[in-house]
Design a protein around this motif. Structure first.
Motif, mmCIF file in Angstrom:
data_model
loop_
_atom_site.group_PDB
_atom_site.id
_atom_site.type_symbol
_atom_site.label_atom_id
_atom_site.label_comp_id
_atom_site.label_asym_id
_atom_site.label_seq_id
_atom_site.Cartn_x
_atom_site.Cartn_y
_atom_site.Cartn_z
ATOM 1 N N THR A 206 133.300 -52.529 36.574
ATOM 2 C CA THR A 206 132.700 -52.305 35.126
ATOM 3 C C THR A 206 132.914 -51.047 34.518
ATOM 4 O OG1 THR A 206 130.693 -53.904 35.993
ATOM 5 C CG2 THR A 206 130.345 -52.469 33.971
ATOM 6 N N CYS A 207 132.878 -50.028 35.203
ATOM 7 C CA CYS A 207 132.987 -48.451 34.756
ATOM 8 C C CYS A 207 134.554 -48.336 34.205
ATOM 9 C CB CYS A 207 132.861 -47.255 35.800
ATOM 10 S SG CYS A 207 131.014 -47.153 36.188
ATOM 11 N N VAL A 208 135.579 -49.132 34.878
ATOM 12 C CA VAL A 208 136.577 -49.088 34.543
ATOM 13 C C VAL A 208 137.016 -49.679 33.103
ATOM 14 C CG1 VAL A 208 139.123 -49.586 35.238
ATOM 15 C CG2 VAL A 208 137.794 -48.610 37.033
ATOM 16 N N LEU A 209 136.468 -51.209 33.074
ATOM 17 C CA LEU A 209 136.561 -51.773 32.083
ATOM 18 C C LEU A 209 135.673 -51.267 30.790
ATOM 19 C CD1 LEU A 209 135.907 -55.390 33.610
ATOM 20 C CD2 LEU A 209 137.977 -54.281 32.799
ATOM 21 N N VAL A 210 134.533 -50.662 30.934
ATOM 22 C CA VAL A 210 134.016 -49.879 29.937
ATOM 23 C C VAL A 210 134.878 -48.946 29.393
ATOM 24 C CG1 VAL A 210 131.854 -48.776 29.237
ATOM 25 C CG2 VAL A 210 131.637 -50.689 30.630
ATOM 26 N N SER A 211 135.449 -47.917 30.310
ATOM 27 C CA SER A 211 135.983 -46.773 29.721
ATOM 28 C C SER A 211 137.248 -47.349 29.226
ATOM 29 C CB SER A 211 136.397 -46.021 31.134
ATOM 30 O OG SER A 211 135.241 -45.613 31.622
ATOM 31 N N SER A 212 137.943 -48.281 29.526
ATOM 32 C CA SER A 212 139.105 -48.796 28.878
ATOM 33 C C SER A 212 138.836 -49.408 27.489
ATOM 34 C CB SER A 212 139.795 -49.848 29.945
ATOM 35 O OG SER A 212 140.138 -49.221 31.069
ATOM 36 N N THR A 213 137.711 -50.010 27.221
ATOM 37 C CA THR A 213 137.345 -50.618 25.887
ATOM 38 C C THR A 213 137.239 -49.357 25.095
ATOM 39 O OG1 THR A 213 136.558 -52.496 27.110
ATOM 40 C CG2 THR A 213 135.735 -52.124 24.970
ATOM 41 N N VAL A 214 136.081 -48.406 25.407
ATOM 42 C CA VAL A 214 135.984 -47.219 24.569
ATOM 43 C C VAL A 214 137.420 -46.542 24.434
ATOM 44 C CG1 VAL A 214 134.914 -44.949 24.530
ATOM 45 C CG2 VAL A 214 133.827 -46.880 25.696
ATOM 46 N N PHE A 215 138.235 -46.481 24.862
ATOM 47 C CA PHE A 215 139.721 -45.864 24.858
ATOM 48 C C PHE A 215 140.175 -46.471 23.345
ATOM 49 C CE2 PHE A 215 144.311 -45.989 24.857
ATOM 50 C CZ PHE A 215 144.559 -44.536 25.028
ATOM 51 N N PHE A 216 139.931 -47.779 23.216
ATOM 52 C CA PHE A 216 140.576 -48.639 22.196
ATOM 53 C C PHE A 216 139.528 -48.355 20.584
ATOM 54 C CE2 PHE A 216 142.874 -50.241 25.479
ATOM 55 C CZ PHE A 216 144.137 -50.184 25.161
ATOM 56 N N LEU A 217 138.263 -48.170 21.013
ATOM 57 C CA LEU A 217 137.260 -48.346 20.072
ATOM 58 C C LEU A 217 136.517 -46.953 19.844
ATOM 59 C CD1 LEU A 217 135.369 -51.654 21.252
ATOM 60 C CD2 LEU A 217 137.146 -51.253 19.546
ATOM 61 N N ALA A 218 136.900 -46.112 20.391
ATOM 62 C CA ALA A 218 136.073 -44.516 20.222
ATOM 63 C C ALA A 218 136.355 -44.083 18.836
ATOM 64 C CB ALA A 218 136.664 -43.608 21.327
ATOM 65 N N HIS A 219 137.539 -44.643 18.007
ATOM 66 C CA HIS A 219 137.597 -44.029 16.739
ATOM 67 C C HIS A 219 136.631 -44.417 15.661
ATOM 68 C CE1 HIS A 219 139.661 -47.610 16.757
ATOM 69 N NE2 HIS A 219 139.748 -47.819 15.622
ATOM 70 N N ILE B 223 126.463 -49.033 32.417
ATOM 71 C CA ILE B 223 127.582 -49.137 31.069
ATOM 72 C C ILE B 223 127.277 -48.245 30.391
ATOM 73 C CG2 ILE B 223 127.589 -50.645 29.395
ATOM 74 C CD1 ILE B 223 127.023 -52.995 31.241
ATOM 75 N N VAL B 224 125.883 -47.631 30.031
ATOM 76 C CA VAL B 224 125.772 -46.576 28.988
ATOM 77 C C VAL B 224 126.384 -45.307 29.341
ATOM 78 C CG1 VAL B 224 123.985 -45.125 27.913
ATOM 79 C CG2 VAL B 224 123.720 -47.719 27.951
ATOM 80 N N PHE B 225 126.123 -45.000 30.525
ATOM 81 C CA PHE B 225 126.808 -43.628 31.087
ATOM 82 C C PHE B 225 128.418 -43.740 31.194
ATOM 83 C CE2 PHE B 225 123.438 -40.497 33.529
ATOM 84 C CZ PHE B 225 123.000 -40.535 32.408
ATOM 85 N N ALA B 226 128.792 -44.869 31.657
ATOM 86 C CA ALA B 226 130.164 -44.921 31.298
ATOM 87 C C ALA B 226 130.812 -44.730 29.995
ATOM 88 C CB ALA B 226 130.735 -46.233 31.893
ATOM 89 N N VAL C 13 139.213 -43.252 31.986
ATOM 90 C CA VAL C 13 138.943 -44.061 33.210
ATOM 91 C C VAL C 13 138.124 -42.995 34.139
ATOM 92 C CG1 VAL C 13 139.347 -45.453 35.052
ATOM 93 C CG2 VAL C 13 140.091 -45.932 32.893
ATOM 94 N N LEU C 14 138.595 -41.947 34.457
ATOM 95 C CA LEU C 14 137.895 -40.807 35.230
ATOM 96 C C LEU C 14 136.607 -40.266 34.894
ATOM 97 C CD1 LEU C 14 138.278 -39.143 37.801
ATOM 98 C CD2 LEU C 14 139.497 -37.431 36.337
ATOM 99 N N LEU C 15 136.600 -40.043 33.696
ATOM 100 C CA LEU C 15 135.333 -39.288 33.153
ATOM 101 C C LEU C 15 134.162 -40.613 33.050
ATOM 102 C CD1 LEU C 15 136.959 -36.856 32.365
ATOM 103 C CD2 LEU C 15 135.509 -36.662 30.419
ATOM 104 N N GLY C 16 134.667 -41.609 32.641
ATOM 105 C CA GLY C 16 133.624 -42.751 32.451
ATOM 106 C C GLY C 16 133.060 -43.370 34.023
ATOM 107 N N THR C 17 134.077 -43.505 34.788
ATOM 108 C CA THR C 17 133.619 -43.870 36.135
ATOM 109 C C THR C 17 132.862 -42.682 36.966
ATOM 110 O OG1 THR C 17 135.608 -45.091 36.362
ATOM 111 C CG2 THR C 17 134.561 -44.647 38.421
ATOM 112 N N ALA C 18 133.269 -41.480 36.627
ATOM 113 C CA ALA C 18 132.509 -40.518 37.276
ATOM 114 C C ALA C 18 131.252 -40.289 36.746
ATOM 115 C CB ALA C 18 133.052 -38.950 37.299
ATOM 116 N N THR C 19 130.998 -40.516 35.546
ATOM 117 C CA THR C 19 129.794 -40.548 34.947
ATOM 118 C C THR C 19 128.897 -41.671 35.224
ATOM 119 O OG1 THR C 19 130.805 -39.545 32.997
ATOM 120 C CG2 THR C 19 128.556 -39.937 32.583
ATOM 121 N N GLY C 20 129.391 -43.030 35.201
ATOM 122 C CA GLY C 20 128.647 -44.017 35.667
ATOM 123 C C GLY C 20 128.062 -44.093 36.919
ATOM 124 N N ILE C 21 128.876 -43.640 37.967
ATOM 125 C CA ILE C 21 128.476 -43.883 39.326
ATOM 126 C C ILE C 21 128.116 -42.539 40.161
ATOM 127 C CG2 ILE C 21 129.616 -45.973 39.594
ATOM 128 C CD1 ILE C 21 131.668 -44.542 40.993
#
Length: 215
Positions: free
Chosen positions: A70-83, A15-18, A36-44
């Motif tokens: 999980t990587c996809v969901l975490v990355s998608s969540t960050v898309f809306f909360l990164a600001h 989760i942290v790496f994603a 999603v690409l960067l989050g998933t590649a980093t997580g796994i």
């Protein structure tokens, strides 16, 4: 109990790496697919290379697709909360430090469970902890953090070594895991706080022709 503890650490590291991968995507103002690409590649990424090298096939996220989801969901969540964070770079660095420390010990643990030797287990801990970040930085157009002056790989090496050494001399795996994680995180945190770095190579002038002839 121990398997549950290790699994929780592994999931938290994913989760942290994603999250760090998605934060890099936010700094580059990518779309959701980029996140999603960067989050998933980093997580796994690091774990995929580890499992391939120790022949633990199929790799962990193929056996358990929940890691990928999980990587996809975490990355998608960050898309809306990164600001939300005021300094995404600072958050990225500290999240990365936590993920690195977690993967340094869980990666080494998985190698030991696959009957790898102690040296190989330490190397697998370092690979698990660092290669996801390398992939993230390359895909995100950043200079890989392991090539910067800051201490990073050394922290992962220290944590993995302490964990593997502890297990090898008969110390409980729980205590060895905690000790390795704290060592890796503390070294990395100190490097971030006080700008620690290893000595760098300094070019020196070569010998003149006269000096060569006299030697």
């Amino acid at each position: 109990m121990f398997d549950t503890f290790t699994a929780l650490l592994d999931w938290f590291g994913i989760i942290v790496f994603a999250t760090t991968g998605a934060l890099v995507a936010s700094r580059k103002q990518m779309d959701l697919v980029g996140f999603v690409l960067l989050g998933t590649a980093t997580g796994i990424g690091g774990g995929t290379i580890r499992d391939t090298l120790i022949n633990a096939l199929p790799v962990f996220w193929v056996r358990e697709p929940a890691y990928l989801i999980t990587c996809v969901l975490v990355s998608s969540t960050v898309f809306f909360l990164a600001h939300v964070p005021q300094s995404r770079l600072k958050l990225l660095l500290w999240c990365d430090a936590v993920g690195m420390a977690l993967f340094a010990v869980t990666g080494a643990e998985k190698a030991l469970l696959a009957d790898a030797g102690v040296i190989v287990a330490v190397a697998m801990g370092v690979i698990t902890a660092t290669f996801g970040g390398i992939v993230r930085d390359i895909l995100g157009g950043e200079s890989p953090v392991i090539l910067s002056r800051e201490i990073y790989v050394s922290a992962a090496l220290g944590g993995a070594t302490i964990f593997v050494t502890g297990v090898s001399v008969g110390i409980s795996r729980e205590f060895s895991l905690a000790s390795g994680f704290l060592a890796a995180f503390t070294i990395r945190a100190a490097a971030l706080r006080w700008n620690w770095s290893l000595p760098r190579y300094r070019p020196r002038p070569g010998r003149t022709r006269d000096e060569i002839n006299r030697s």
